[in-house]
Design an enzyme around this catalytic site. Structure first.
Site, mmCIF file in Angstrom:
data_model
loop_
_atom_site.group_PDB
_atom_site.id
_atom_site.type_symbol
_atom_site.label_atom_id
_atom_site.label_comp_id
_atom_site.label_asym_id
_atom_site.label_seq_id
_atom_site.Cartn_x
_atom_site.Cartn_y
_atom_site.Cartn_z
ATOM 1 C CB SER A 105 -1.060 0.294 1.050
ATOM 2 O OG SER A 105 -1.529 0.850 1.661
ATOM 3 C CG ASP A 157 -6.569 -1.590 -3.664
ATOM 4 O OD1 ASP A 157 -7.674 -0.759 -2.587
ATOM 5 O OD2 ASP A 157 -5.905 -2.593 -2.900
ATOM 6 C CG HIS A 188 -5.225 -1.353 -0.175
ATOM 7 N ND1 HIS A 188 -5.051 -1.426 -0.648
ATOM 8 C CD2 HIS A 188 -4.966 -1.367 0.795
ATOM 9 C CE1 HIS A 188 -4.223 -0.657 -0.705
ATOM 10 N NE2 HIS A 188 -4.108 -0.559 0.443
HETATM 11 C C1 MLT Z 1 -1.692 6.074 0.120
HETATM 12 O O1 MLT Z 1 -2.379 6.823 0.651
HETATM 13 O O2 MLT Z 1 -0.645 5.499 -0.002
HETATM 14 C C2 MLT Z 1 -3.064 5.278 -0.124
HETATM 15 O O3 MLT Z 1 -3.833 5.873 -0.772
HETATM 16 C C3 MLT Z 1 -2.575 3.490 0.509
HETATM 17 C C4 MLT Z 1 -2.633 4.515 2.148
HETATM 18 O O4 MLT Z 1 -3.465 4.693 3.053
HETATM 19 O O5 MLT Z 1 -1.797 3.634 2.460
#
Ligand code: MLT
Length: 206
Positions: A105, A157, A188
């Protein structure tokens, strides 16, 4: 030096590969140690903590809202992370040509930023549930020939949408990276079949 960044280092025994473990939003430097050991048994593990805090949650770069990244901060933080990685490689005597990032992520997003902005740093990367970290900006025409990348992306996702992972894969492929793209029907997450495919990928890239 590298000690000013909170991190865990686990020495390896074997072929000199180091996994740079990059946790997701709200986790810390301990979160991916088991994943790293499963992905590449015997590899050294270098696992820093994201330096940005969002309502108490550790992250790798700032964002304005869900999915809306602060791109100048992405660029700055990728530089900081590359500097940490270089310092740690020197202090721990790691082979700088065998560093492979593993991110989930938000951690996958900063790993992708390292590939696109610091193309000489990584031998490859396993990116689970990534997005294209520079968003609408076209990344520079860097040369990623020789880099191996695994991408795991869920069709359902809603946090890092599938199209973002596909865009990132295209950006990496266009720059010469060898990209293994694995989609799954889930959201996710990192489902078992994707982890097994990534483990096989990791064994053959080494
Ligand atoms: C990010 O902010 O990098 C992505 O949207 C995923 C997350 O929340 O980690």
């Amino acid at each position: 030096d590298a000690q000013s960044t909170p991190h865990v280092y686990v020495p390896g025994h074997g072929d000199g590969v180091t996994l740079l473990l990059l946790h997701g939003t709200g986790a810390d430097e301990h979160d991916l140690l088991d994943l790293g050991a499963a992905l590449a048994p015997g590899a050294a593990l270098l696992s820093p903590r994201g330096a940005v805090e969002e309502n108490g949650a550790n992250r790798w770069f700032r964002r304005m809202g869900m999915g809306r990244f602060d791109v100048p901060d992405v660029i700055r933080r990728a530089g900081d992370l590359a500097d940490f990685t270089g310092l740690a490689a020197r202090e721990y005597g790691l082979d700088p040509a065998k560093i492979v990032a593993v991110g989930f992520s938000n951690g996958a997003n900063i790993a992708a930023a390292l590939l696109l902005l610091r193309p000489d740093l990584l031998r490859g990367a396993a990116l689970f549930a990534p997005a294209a970290p520079l968003q609408g900006r076209e990344p520079d025409r860097v040369d990623l020939a020789g880099a191996s990348v695994f991408v795991g992306a869920g069709r359902a996702d809603t946090i890092t949408p599938y199209d973002q992972a596909a865009l990132l894969s295209d950006q990496l492929t266009e720059r010469g990276a060898d990209v293994a793209f694995h989609q799954h029907p889930g959201g996710h997450e990192l489902p078992g079949p994707v982890l097994r495919a990534a483990t096989a990928w990791s064994a053959q890239m080494r």
